[in-house]
Scaffold this motif. Structure first.
Motif, PDB file in Angstrom:
ATOM      1  N   LYS A  87      10.414  -5.756  -4.990  1.00 58.31           N
ATOM      2  CA  LYS A  87       8.743  -5.910  -5.170  1.00 58.31           C
ATOM      3  C   LYS A  87       8.153  -4.907  -4.363  1.00 58.31           C
ATOM      4  N   GLU A  88       8.595  -4.668  -3.152  1.00 57.29           N
ATOM      5  CA  GLU A  88       8.026  -3.588  -2.214  1.00 57.29           C
ATOM      6  C   GLU A  88       8.085  -2.212  -2.863  1.00 57.29           C
ATOM      7  N   GLU A  90       8.084  -1.555  -6.054  1.00 59.82           N
ATOM      8  CA  GLU A  90       7.561  -1.596  -7.281  1.00 59.82           C
ATOM      9  C   GLU A  90       6.095  -1.297  -6.620  1.00 59.82           C
ATOM     10  N   GLU A  91       5.717  -2.179  -5.829  1.00 52.30           N
ATOM     11  CA  GLU A  91       4.109  -2.138  -4.960  1.00 52.30           C
ATOM     12  C   GLU A  91       4.150  -0.541  -4.595  1.00 52.30           C
ATOM     13  N   SER A  92       5.183  -0.156  -4.031  1.00 47.44           N
ATOM     14  CA  SER A  92       4.986   1.248  -3.306  1.00 47.44           C
ATOM     15  C   SER A  92       4.941   2.408  -4.412  1.00 47.44           C
ATOM     16  N   GLU A  94       3.642   1.532  -7.606  1.00 47.60           N
ATOM     17  CA  GLU A  94       2.624   1.323  -7.871  1.00 47.60           C
ATOM     18  C   GLU A  94       1.282   2.069  -7.121  1.00 47.60           C
TER      19      GLU A  94
END
Length: 373
Positions: A87-88, A90-92, A94
């Motif tokens: 998730k991190e 993917e967030e990074s 993004e």
């Protein structure tokens, strides 16, 4: 034990001795009880390894279950951590993507703005360059036209007939004092023009007189060099004023004053070199009613000067153009009468002084003791 009890009961049924019966029954009971305990003990010993194995299996199962639970917990934790890391990540990704998009948009906007500014600057430079080239082209065309129209000549100062002088002071619109090369002061009377009076002792300041003086002063002060030019005939008048044409650089101040309506053509004697040019300049102002021509009847077109005051009453004259009468005030006893300056100039082109027989005060409009000059 039950067997021995049964045997005891059987003995009783056969009517055996009761004492003996109870003794046997007790022995049977004790023997049965002993066998019971032995049997129980043996059974416990036999079953004990099985129980230990089962216990071990149970412990193993419990340990396995605990290990499995721990492993499951660890796997869950690892899965959670992996999910969190994913998730991190993917967030990074993004965030990096958004930052990259924003940076690209910002760079694009900055690039567009820079290109726009550069385009504007280039356009302004192009316009300035075009204007400069246009001005240069116009100047070259004018210079070429002047070169084609006029032959190459030496500077004005070296032209034949022009004498360089320097300004001393402006008296009025048609009278100037200058200094020549020898340092001598010359009082000039500008030929073929007349401007309204501003310094005459017997006359008020006339309309446009101050304007004529101011304009002449402006022309002379703005010039790098002044020149005077004599005409044919007398070089000076009866006041020792030099009769000349005056130039500010290569500009005739006579023509400027005439064209702007600050002077009229007047005092036409034998010096008439530029009379036609001056008449044309005067007509230009007259047609447009500039300056002195804007006041109806102000210019005395039938004679000299300006109608700034009531004309003096003319004395009665005979029908003869000229007669001789005796006058005790005249030294020679004779007086000549002319109806106007036009008639007088036919006989005396330069006019007459106050001690002359033909002098009349009405013809001396500027009260300088010289009539029809």
């Amino acid at each position: 034990m039950f067997v021995f009890i049964a045997l005891a009961l059987r003995s009783k049924s056969k009517n055996q001795n009761p004492r003996r019966h109870f003794r046997r029954a007790g022995i049977a009971f004790v023997t049965g009880l002993a066998l019971f305990f032995v049997t129980v003990a043996v059974t416990d010993e036999v079953e004990e390894p099985v129980d230990q194995t089962a216990s071990a299996d149970e412990d193993t199962e419990e340990v396995t279950e605990e290990a499995t639970e721990e492993e499951t917990a660890e796997e869950s934790k690892e899965d959670a951590e992996e999910e969190e890391a994913e998730k991190e990540k993917e967030e990074s990704i993004e965030a990096e993507k958004e930052a990259s998009i924003e940076a690209a948009e910002r760079e694009k906007e900055e690039s567009i703005e820079a290109e726009k500014e550069a385009s504007i600057e280039a356009k302004e430079e192009s316009i300035e360059k075009a204007e400069a080239e246009k001005e240069k082209s116009i100047e070259e065309a004018e210079a070429k036209a002047e070169a084609e129209e006029e032959p190459v000549e030496e500077p004005v100062a070296s032209k034949e007939g022009l004498i360089p002088v320097s300004l001393y002071r402006v008296v009025d619109g048609d009278t100037v004092n200058v200094i020549d090369d020898s340092g001598e002061e010359l009082k000039l009377r500008l030929l073929l023009i007349d401007t309204p009076e501003t310094v005459h002792p017997n006359k008020p300041v006339e309309p446009y007189g101050k304007e004529a003086s101011a304009r002449l002063t402006e022309l002379l002060n703005a010039a790098d060099q002044l020149y005077i030019e004599y005409d044919s005939g007398d070089k000076t008048d009866h006041y020792d004023r030099h009769l000349v044409y005056l130039y500010a650089d290569d500009v005739s101040v006579h023509e400027v004053l005439l064209k702007e309506g600050l002077a009229r053509v007047g005092y036409i004697y034998e010096q008439q070199r530029y009379l036609s040019e001056f008449r044309a300049a005067e007509q230009y102002a007259k047609d447009r009613q500039l300056g002195i021509w804007s006041i109806p009847g102000y210019v005395n077109e039938g004679g000299e000067g300006f109608n700034s005051e009531e004309p003096e009453a003319e004395p009665e004259t005979t029908s003869e153009p000229a007669t001789n009468e005796t006058s005790p005030s005249e030294g020679n006893g004779e007086t000549e009468y002319f109806q106007n300056c036009t008639e007088l100039k036919k006989v005396y082109p330069d006019g007459v002084s106050s001690d002359h027989a033909a002098y009349q005060p009405k013809m001396d409009r500027d009260k300088d003791n010289w009539a029809c000059e």
